[in-house]
Design an enzyme around this catalytic site. Structure first.
Site, PDB file in Angstrom:
ATOM      1  N   GLU A 319       0.812  -1.218   0.000  1.00 25.05           N
ATOM      2  CA  GLU A 319       0.000   0.000   0.000  1.00 25.05           C
ATOM      3  C   GLU A 319       0.849   1.273   0.000  1.00 25.05           C
ATOM      4  O   GLU A 319       0.838   2.026   0.965  1.00 25.05           O
ATOM      5  CB  GLU A 319      -0.899   0.011   1.247  1.00 25.05           C
ATOM      6  CG  GLU A 319      -1.829  -1.164   1.324  1.00 25.05           C
ATOM      7  CD  GLU A 319      -2.515  -1.299   2.681  1.00 25.05           C
ATOM      8  OE1 GLU A 319      -3.577  -1.930   2.728  1.00 25.05           O
ATOM      9  OE2 GLU A 319      -1.980  -0.779   3.674  1.00 25.05           O
ATOM     10  N   PRO A 320       1.592   1.530  -1.056  1.00 22.77           N
ATOM     11  CA  PRO A 320       2.400   2.756  -1.058  1.00 22.77           C
ATOM     12  C   PRO A 320       1.534   4.001  -1.285  1.00 22.77           C
ATOM     13  O   PRO A 320       0.648   4.001  -2.139  1.00 22.77           O
ATOM     14  CB  PRO A 320       3.336   2.552  -2.256  1.00 22.77           C
ATOM     15  CG  PRO A 320       2.578   1.636  -3.175  1.00 22.77           C
ATOM     16  CD  PRO A 320       1.709   0.771  -2.307  1.00 22.77           C
ATOM     17  N   GLY A 321       1.784   5.023  -0.504  1.00 26.08           N
ATOM     18  CA  GLY A 321       1.097   6.300  -0.711  1.00 26.08           C
ATOM     19  C   GLY A 321       2.135   7.350  -1.066  1.00 26.08           C
ATOM     20  O   GLY A 321       2.267   7.809  -2.203  1.00 26.08           O
ATOM     21  N   ARG A 322       2.949   7.677  -0.049  1.00 22.30           N
ATOM     22  CA  ARG A 322       3.977   8.710  -0.191  1.00 22.30           C
ATOM     23  C   ARG A 322       4.889   8.469  -1.397  1.00 22.30           C
ATOM     24  O   ARG A 322       5.227   9.400  -2.119  1.00 22.30           O
ATOM     25  CB  ARG A 322       4.821   8.719   1.085  1.00 22.30           C
ATOM     26  CG  ARG A 322       5.827   9.848   1.148  1.00 22.30           C
ATOM     27  CD  ARG A 322       6.802   9.645   2.312  1.00 22.30           C
ATOM     28  NE  ARG A 322       6.171   9.199   3.523  1.00 22.30           N
ATOM     29  CZ  ARG A 322       5.797   9.994   4.522  1.00 22.30           C
ATOM     30  NH1 ARG A 322       6.018  11.282   4.455  1.00 22.30           N
ATOM     31  NH2 ARG A 322       5.223   9.504   5.601  1.00 22.30           N
ATOM     32  N   TYR A 367       6.247  16.732  12.525  1.00 23.15           N
ATOM     33  CA  TYR A 367       7.199  15.610  12.549  1.00 23.15           C
ATOM     34  C   TYR A 367       8.643  16.067  12.496  1.00 23.15           C
ATOM     35  O   TYR A 367       9.532  15.247  12.261  1.00 23.15           O
ATOM     36  CB  TYR A 367       6.964  14.672  11.351  1.00 23.15           C
ATOM     37  CG  TYR A 367       5.541  14.263  11.119  1.00 23.15           C
ATOM     38  CD1 TYR A 367       4.853  13.494  12.056  1.00 23.15           C
ATOM     39  CD2 TYR A 367       4.876  14.628   9.947  1.00 23.15           C
ATOM     40  CE1 TYR A 367       3.545  13.114  11.828  1.00 23.15           C
ATOM     41  CE2 TYR A 367       3.570  14.245   9.712  1.00 23.15           C
ATOM     42  CZ  TYR A 367       2.908  13.490  10.664  1.00 23.15           C
ATOM     43  OH  TYR A 367       1.621  13.114  10.434  1.00 23.15           O
ATOM     44  N   CYS A 394      -0.018  32.711  12.848  1.00 22.24           N
ATOM     45  CA  CYS A 394       0.323  33.285  14.141  1.00 22.24           C
ATOM     46  C   CYS A 394       0.862  32.216  15.058  1.00 22.24           C
ATOM     47  O   CYS A 394       0.192  31.801  16.011  1.00 22.24           O
ATOM     48  CB  CYS A 394      -0.902  33.946  14.747  1.00 22.24           C
ATOM     49  SG  CYS A 394      -1.089  35.580  14.086  1.00 22.24           S
ATOM     50  N   GLU A 395       2.030  31.753  14.752  1.00 21.17           N
ATOM     51  CA  GLU A 395       2.628  30.698  15.551  1.00 21.17           C
ATOM     52  C   GLU A 395       4.107  30.630  15.204  1.00 21.17           C
ATOM     53  O   GLU A 395       4.465  30.523  14.022  1.00 21.17           O
ATOM     54  CB  GLU A 395       1.922  29.369  15.221  1.00 21.17           C
ATOM     55  CG  GLU A 395       2.360  28.266  16.093  1.00 21.17           C
ATOM     56  CD  GLU A 395       1.287  27.197  16.309  1.00 21.17           C
ATOM     57  OE1 GLU A 395       0.076  27.498  16.253  1.00 21.17           O
ATOM     58  OE2 GLU A 395       1.691  26.053  16.538  1.00 21.17           O
TER      59      GLU A 395
HETATM   60  N1  LLP Z   1      -1.146   1.485   4.698  1.00 24.02           N
HETATM   61  C1  LLP Z   1      -1.520   1.797   5.948  1.00 24.02           C
HETATM   62  C2  LLP Z   1      -2.283   0.836   6.724  1.00 24.02           C
HETATM   63  C3  LLP Z   1      -1.193   3.037   6.495  1.00 24.02           C
HETATM   64  O1  LLP Z   1      -1.564   3.331   7.728  1.00 24.02           O
HETATM   65  C4  LLP Z   1      -0.448   3.965   5.720  1.00 24.02           C
HETATM   66  C5  LLP Z   1      -0.099   5.260   6.257  1.00 24.02           C
HETATM   67  C6  LLP Z   1      -0.087   3.601   4.424  1.00 24.02           C
HETATM   68  C7  LLP Z   1      -0.446   2.351   3.942  1.00 24.02           C
HETATM   69  C8  LLP Z   1       0.681   4.509   3.509  1.00 24.02           C
HETATM   70  O2  LLP Z   1       1.932   4.848   4.000  1.00 24.02           O
HETATM   71  P1  LLP Z   1       2.960   5.619   3.046  1.00 24.02           P
HETATM   72  O3  LLP Z   1       3.372   4.687   1.944  1.00 24.02           O
HETATM   73  O4  LLP Z   1       2.256   6.814   2.501  1.00 24.02           O
HETATM   74  O5  LLP Z   1       4.073   6.001   3.955  1.00 24.02           O
HETATM   75  N2  LLP Z   1       0.938  11.881   8.032  1.00 24.02           N
HETATM   76  C9  LLP Z   1       2.192  11.171   8.123  1.00 24.02           C
HETATM   77  C10 LLP Z   1       2.086   9.779   7.567  1.00 24.02           C
HETATM   78  C11 LLP Z   1       0.995   8.965   8.212  1.00 24.02           C
HETATM   79  C12 LLP Z   1       0.875   7.627   7.559  1.00 24.02           C
HETATM   80  C13 LLP Z   1      -0.355   6.949   7.974  1.00 24.02           C
HETATM   81  N3  LLP Z   1      -0.514   5.667   7.387  1.00 24.02           N
HETATM   82  C14 LLP Z   1       3.277  11.962   7.396  1.00 24.02           C
HETATM   83  O6  LLP Z   1       2.999  13.050   6.917  1.00 24.02           O
HETATM   84  O7  LLP Z   1       4.419  11.541   7.345  1.00 24.02           O
END
Ligand code: LLP
Length: 470
Positions: A319-322, A367, A394-395
């Site tokens: 499950e890649p997002g980033r 972070y 304002c921070e």
């Molecule tokens: N699968 C699950 C179950 C997850 O909880 C996440 C991210 C992903 C996949 C995707 O992860 P990625 O490949 O995008 O790293 N807001 C934080 C990141 C929180 C991630 C939450 N879960 C940030 O800005 O670094």
């Protein structure tokens, strides 16, 4: 004090910067691997993305704005799909989601991971095949589960005994109701990332513990529910991870549980999801693996463990997002003020204030994330000065880029672009100080398309019940 500020030193009345920040050879150059694939800078110092000068985009769409490089996004999605062929690749929509991006994901042959009812709405509105949707979340309500089951979502990842009972109940209420389920487990891995985005150690809210025995109990409970079909186990160890050792330990522990399930409960689980979390380069310090390398490493681990345990290899999903959307976007800001702040009588830090801030990128404040940036609207012949780019909120913690060498003649009206802002910036954007959230402008082959428009004052006041005036 930030950990990497330890190496700070004062030199000739100016700060030299943290030890890892190397002065650029030329402030007019881009560091290519921090930028999306079509980004470049011409002789005139103008940043171009998707065949368009960012300054021209700004003339039409104003700042701040997120610029999304469609070719780059699609190429990264395809790279994961091709490298992990035979796997199911779910794009994690929490990183960034809108209907256009959901369609690109479907067109490129990927599945979609959502983690809320809102994300599910976007996916369904985009026309994504519900069977290709995975549904996450540690506290899904009965209403949300009903909708997921009724719309035929492909897999629901359960995260608590309460949820298993709720889902069981929901499938009984709906005629012929059934759900394909994955059980999210905690592998007990300390991932090397920020505490808030690590999710496989024991003391956090996600998953059923393997060592504590709850994971096995959860599997038992799912197997006992007639409307639930158990697809497999799910493990996500955290986010922005570079070291494959964490995935290796997690896979080993999860597969050991899988072997136990087969032995004690007689169930063969056909699938295994190893989650997302693959790191990207925000600065020259980061050295991410490419999808091909990840695929080879991960399948080798799983193959080896399954052979050792004598169990059949499950079909893997990730499950890649980033790693798909992160590098595909940059954020463009206009410089508003430039201020020299004296430190210790002689050293100076330059504070550059731009027209956005923590409302469009909370990651630095939340972070302690590192970003870089570049002057995007002109060439400068003036040498670099160490600057800190801050927002307009304002921070005092409203910092976007903690340290960057920028041209010494930076002035109001200049455009600054921050690369690597595709993941968790627009999706975590807020209306703090009643800021209007910026648009996402997709660019490709010289054509710009607004895929998420800028918010307006009317949007801002739409929920304010006292705002009506006659
Ligand atoms: N699968 C699950 C179950 C997850 O909880 C996440 C991210 C992903 C996949 C995707 O992860 P990625 O490949 O995008 O790293 N807001 C934080 C990141 C929180 C991630 C939450 N879960 C940030 O800005 O670094």
């Amino acid at each position: 004090m930030h950990a990497h500020e330890a190496g700070w030193a004062h030199a000739e009345g100016a700060l030299r910067g943290p030890s890892w920040l190397r002065p650029p050879g030329d402030v007019n150059e881009l560091v290519p691997h921090l930028w999306s694939m079509t980004a470049s800078k011409g002789e005139d110092g103008q940043l171009r993305v998707g065949g368009l000068a960012v300054a021209d985009l700004v003339a039409d769409h104003n700042t701040p704005a997120y610029v999304l490089d469609e070719a780059d996004f699609r190429a990264r999605a395809r790279a994961f799909r091709d490298a992990f062929s035979g796997y199911e690749v779910f794009y994690a929509g929490k990183a960034f989601l809108c209907t256009t991006v959901a369609r690109w994901i479907a067109e490129e042959g990927l599945s979609l991971d959502v983690c809320s009812d809102g994300e599910l709405s976007v996916a369904l509105r985009a026309g994504v095949d519900p069977a290709r949707i995975g549904y996450h979340g540690n506290n899904k309500s009965v209403t949300e589960l009903r909708r997921a089951v009724a719309s035929g979502v492909g897999r629901i990842i359960v995260d608590s005994f309460t949820e298993i009972d709720r889902l069981d109940q929901v499938t009984r209420e709906i005629p012929d109701g059934s759900a394909r389920v994955m059980v999210r487990v905690t592998a007990g891995v300390e991932a090397h990332t920020h505490e808030y985005i690590a999710t496989a150690h024991e003391d956090q809210k996600f998953g059923f513990s393997i060592v504590g025995g709850q994971a096995l109990d959860a599997v038992r409970r799912v197997l006992a529910a007639p409307g639930l079909e158990l697809l497999g186990l799910h493990s996500h160890i955290g986010s922005q991870i570079f070291d494959s050792a964490g995935f290796e330990v997690a896979a080993r522990r999860v597969l050991a549980l899988q072997a136990r399930i087969s032995e004690e409960l007689g169930a063969t689980l056909p699938e295994l999801d190893l989650g997302g979390g693959f790191g990207i380069a925000y600065t020259t310090q980061d050295d991410p693996a490419d999808p091909q390398q990840l695929a080879v490493e991960m399948s080798k681990i799983v193959e080896h463990e399954c052979r050792a345990l004598g169990i059949p290899e499950p079909r893997l999903s990730i499950e890649p997002g980033r790693a798909i959307v992160g590098p595909a976007m940059c954020t463009v800001y206009t410089v508003g003020t430039v201020k020299q702040v004296e430190l210790d009588g002689n050293a100076v830090r330059t504070y550059v204030s731009v027209d956005g801030g923590m409302s469009d990128n909370i990651r630095t404040a939340l972070y302690d994330a590192d970003y870089t940036c570049t002057l995007a609207s002109r060439r400068s012949e003036v040498g670099p000065t160490l600057a800190r780019v801050v927002g307009k909120h304002c921070e005092a913690g409203d910092i976007l880029v903690k340290d960057e060498f920028l041209p010494g003649d930076l002035r109001p009206g200049d455009l600054l672009a921050v690369p690597g802002t595709g993941a968790y910036c627009r999706s975590m954007a807020s209306n703090y100080n009643h800021a209007l959230r910026p648009p996402v402008v997709a660019v490709r082959d010289g054509v710009a398309r607004v895929v998420v428009r800028r918010e307006t004052e009317d949007d801002l006041l739409a929920t304010d019940m006292g705002a009506e005036r006659d």
